[in-house]
Write a protein that holds these residues in place. Structure first.
Motif, mmCIF file in Angstrom:
data_model
loop_
_atom_site.group_PDB
_atom_site.id
_atom_site.type_symbol
_atom_site.label_atom_id
_atom_site.label_comp_id
_atom_site.label_asym_id
_atom_site.label_seq_id
_atom_site.Cartn_x
_atom_site.Cartn_y
_atom_site.Cartn_z
ATOM 1 N N SER A 188 0.808 -1.216 0.000
ATOM 2 C CA SER A 188 0.000 0.000 0.000
ATOM 3 C C SER A 188 0.842 1.267 0.000
ATOM 4 O O SER A 188 0.602 2.179 -0.786
ATOM 5 C CB SER A 188 -0.941 0.001 1.206
ATOM 6 O OG SER A 188 -1.722 1.171 1.231
ATOM 7 N N GLN A 203 2.233 6.809 -1.438
ATOM 8 C CA GLN A 203 1.127 5.891 -1.677
ATOM 9 C C GLN A 203 1.275 5.200 -3.032
ATOM 10 O O GLN A 203 1.448 5.854 -4.059
ATOM 11 C CB GLN A 203 -0.202 6.651 -1.648
ATOM 12 C CG GLN A 203 -1.426 5.804 -1.926
ATOM 13 C CD GLN A 203 -1.640 4.757 -0.846
ATOM 14 O OE1 GLN A 203 -1.699 5.076 0.326
ATOM 15 N NE2 GLN A 203 -1.733 3.491 -1.256
ATOM 16 N N TYR A 204 1.226 3.873 -3.032
ATOM 17 C CA TYR A 204 1.236 3.099 -4.268
ATOM 18 C C TYR A 204 -0.197 2.985 -4.779
ATOM 19 O O TYR A 204 -1.116 2.652 -4.023
ATOM 20 C CB TYR A 204 1.808 1.706 -4.030
ATOM 21 C CG TYR A 204 3.297 1.685 -3.800
ATOM 22 C CD1 TYR A 204 4.167 1.150 -4.760
ATOM 23 C CD2 TYR A 204 3.858 2.190 -2.626
ATOM 24 C CE1 TYR A 204 5.536 1.124 -4.554
ATOM 25 C CE2 TYR A 204 5.226 2.168 -2.409
ATOM 26 C CZ TYR A 204 6.061 1.637 -3.376
ATOM 27 O OH TYR A 204 7.420 1.617 -3.169
ATOM 28 N N GLN A 205 -0.379 3.251 -6.072
ATOM 29 C CA GLN A 205 -1.690 3.124 -6.687
ATOM 30 C C GLN A 205 -1.601 2.196 -7.888
ATOM 31 O O GLN A 205 -0.599 2.183 -8.612
ATOM 32 C CB GLN A 205 -2.232 4.495 -7.094
ATOM 33 C CG GLN A 205 -2.518 5.398 -5.897
ATOM 34 C CD GLN A 205 -3.150 6.704 -6.292
ATOM 35 O OE1 GLN A 205 -2.613 7.449 -7.100
ATOM 36 N NE2 GLN A 205 -4.321 7.004 -5.716
ATOM 37 N N TYR A 206 -2.667 1.426 -8.104
ATOM 38 C CA TYR A 206 -2.660 0.364 -9.106
ATOM 39 C C TYR A 206 -3.696 0.631 -10.186
ATOM 40 O O TYR A 206 -4.840 0.969 -9.891
ATOM 41 C CB TYR A 206 -2.938 -0.982 -8.427
ATOM 42 C CG TYR A 206 -1.875 -1.351 -7.410
ATOM 43 C CD1 TYR A 206 -0.799 -2.164 -7.753
ATOM 44 C CD2 TYR A 206 -1.939 -0.861 -6.099
ATOM 45 C CE1 TYR A 206 0.183 -2.486 -6.824
ATOM 46 C CE2 TYR A 206 -0.964 -1.184 -5.163
ATOM 47 C CZ TYR A 206 0.085 -1.993 -5.533
ATOM 48 O OH TYR A 206 1.061 -2.312 -4.611
ATOM 49 N N PHE A 244 -5.449 -0.716 3.844
ATOM 50 C CA PHE A 244 -5.908 -0.950 2.476
ATOM 51 C C PHE A 244 -7.258 -0.287 2.251
ATOM 52 O O PHE A 244 -8.104 -0.256 3.150
ATOM 53 C CB PHE A 244 -6.026 -2.457 2.213
ATOM 54 C CG PHE A 244 -4.797 -3.225 2.594
ATOM 55 C CD1 PHE A 244 -3.637 -3.134 1.836
ATOM 56 C CD2 PHE A 244 -4.785 -4.039 3.719
ATOM 57 C CE1 PHE A 244 -2.496 -3.832 2.189
ATOM 58 C CE2 PHE A 244 -3.659 -4.753 4.084
ATOM 59 C CZ PHE A 244 -2.503 -4.645 3.315
ATOM 60 N N MET A 248 -6.021 2.968 -3.116
ATOM 61 C CA MET A 248 -5.002 2.185 -3.820
ATOM 62 C C MET A 248 -5.291 2.098 -5.315
ATOM 63 O O MET A 248 -4.436 1.670 -6.087
ATOM 64 C CB MET A 248 -4.905 0.785 -3.212
ATOM 65 C CG MET A 248 -4.421 0.791 -1.763
ATOM 66 S SD MET A 248 -4.473 -0.840 -0.986
ATOM 67 C CE MET A 248 -3.257 -1.717 -1.980
#
Length: 269
Positions: A188, A203-206, A244, A248
């Motif tokens: 995350s 922040q990791y975003q997908y 979470f 995300m």
């Protein structure tokens, strides 16, 4: 290791060695090992059974540029997709992941020398974005470490080494492709420690994020089917925040677990 006591019981039996029941078959000529296959197997991670119309409609829109493909649901629950050319099949694989009604569809090639049971659906590629990286930390070593937080298998942008040679600091956003293990939670984010100033949350975003579990971070089920305790972040003031959540997803308006919309709320579905 064989049990010696059992060995004695079978001493007088008719014995057949493994070599006696091992043989070679002549491979066919329709799908040599060096040729990409035209058939793809898929596993849909969804606890509710979706109808054929829902699956067909979702993929028809996603694969509008591809003609002549067909699919069927196998007795083992897998979905089998057949394409007119190996190019079309490769194109679908390269553009993974795919979603059906918001649920993750893991697609894998089906080489003719494997049985369906030997095709593994435990990994999937996914595109990741990491925004607002300060230029001071923009170097190849750091970007490799940042990508490695998601998975040990990743692909950084092409020509990235030449960009560093030219002294380019990028635009603060790293977009890379990672192959994630579906048995592990998505990464995350983390706090970047900066001496003398406030720590920075990255922040990791997908992209094309499916419905995931907001308790444990897995993409293989929703949180309403999860019996684990939720993973939370505890800050230095003793406040708790979910690790979470919607933030995300690459298109989400929320930027982190600490967004004002979530300070007093609970995990959303």
């Amino acid at each position: 290791m064989a049990d010696p006591s059992l060995n004695e019981l079978f001493e007088d039996s008719v014995q057949v060695s493994v070599n006696d029941i091992t043989l070679d078959l002549h491979p066919g000529e329709v799908d040599p090992p060096n040729e990409p296959c035209k058939i793809i197997l898929g596993k849909l991670f969804c606890h509710t059974r979706l109808g054929k119309k829902a699956i067909q409609g979702s993929l028809k829109n996603a694969w509008a540029s591809i003609s002549g493909w067909s699919w069927k649901e196998r007795d083992d629950g897998l979905l089998q997709f057949s394409f007119r050319t190996s190019f079309d099949a490769e194109n679908v694989l390269l553009r993974r992941p795919w979603l059906v009604c918001g649920y993750l569809l893991v697609l894998m090639p089906w080489p003719s020398w494997l049985t369906p049971e030997e095709v593994s659906f435990d990994h999937t590629p996914i595109w990741v974005r990491l925004k607002s990286i300060p230029p001071f930390y923009w170097n190849k070593t750091n970007l490799q470490e940042l990508a490695g937080k998601v998975s040990s298998v990743y692909e950084l942008p092409r020509f990235i080494e030449k960009n560093f040679e030219r002294g380019s600091f990028g635009m603060g956003t790293l977009r890379f492709r990672a192959t994630v293990d579906l048995s592990k939670p998505l990464f995350s984010g983390f706090f970047l420690r900066r001496p003398g100033i406030k720590d920075l949350w990255l922040q990791y975003q997908y992209e094309k994020l499916p419905k995931i579990c907001y308790k444990c971070g897995l993409m293989t089920h929703e949180h309403r089917f999860c019996f684990k305790k939720p993973t939370v972040i505890k800050d230095d003031k003793g406040s708790f925040f979910p690790m979470f959540g919607n933030w995300m997803a690459e298109e989400a308006k929320e930027k982190s677990p600490f967004h004002p919309l979530f300070l007093t709320g609970s995990m959303s579905g």
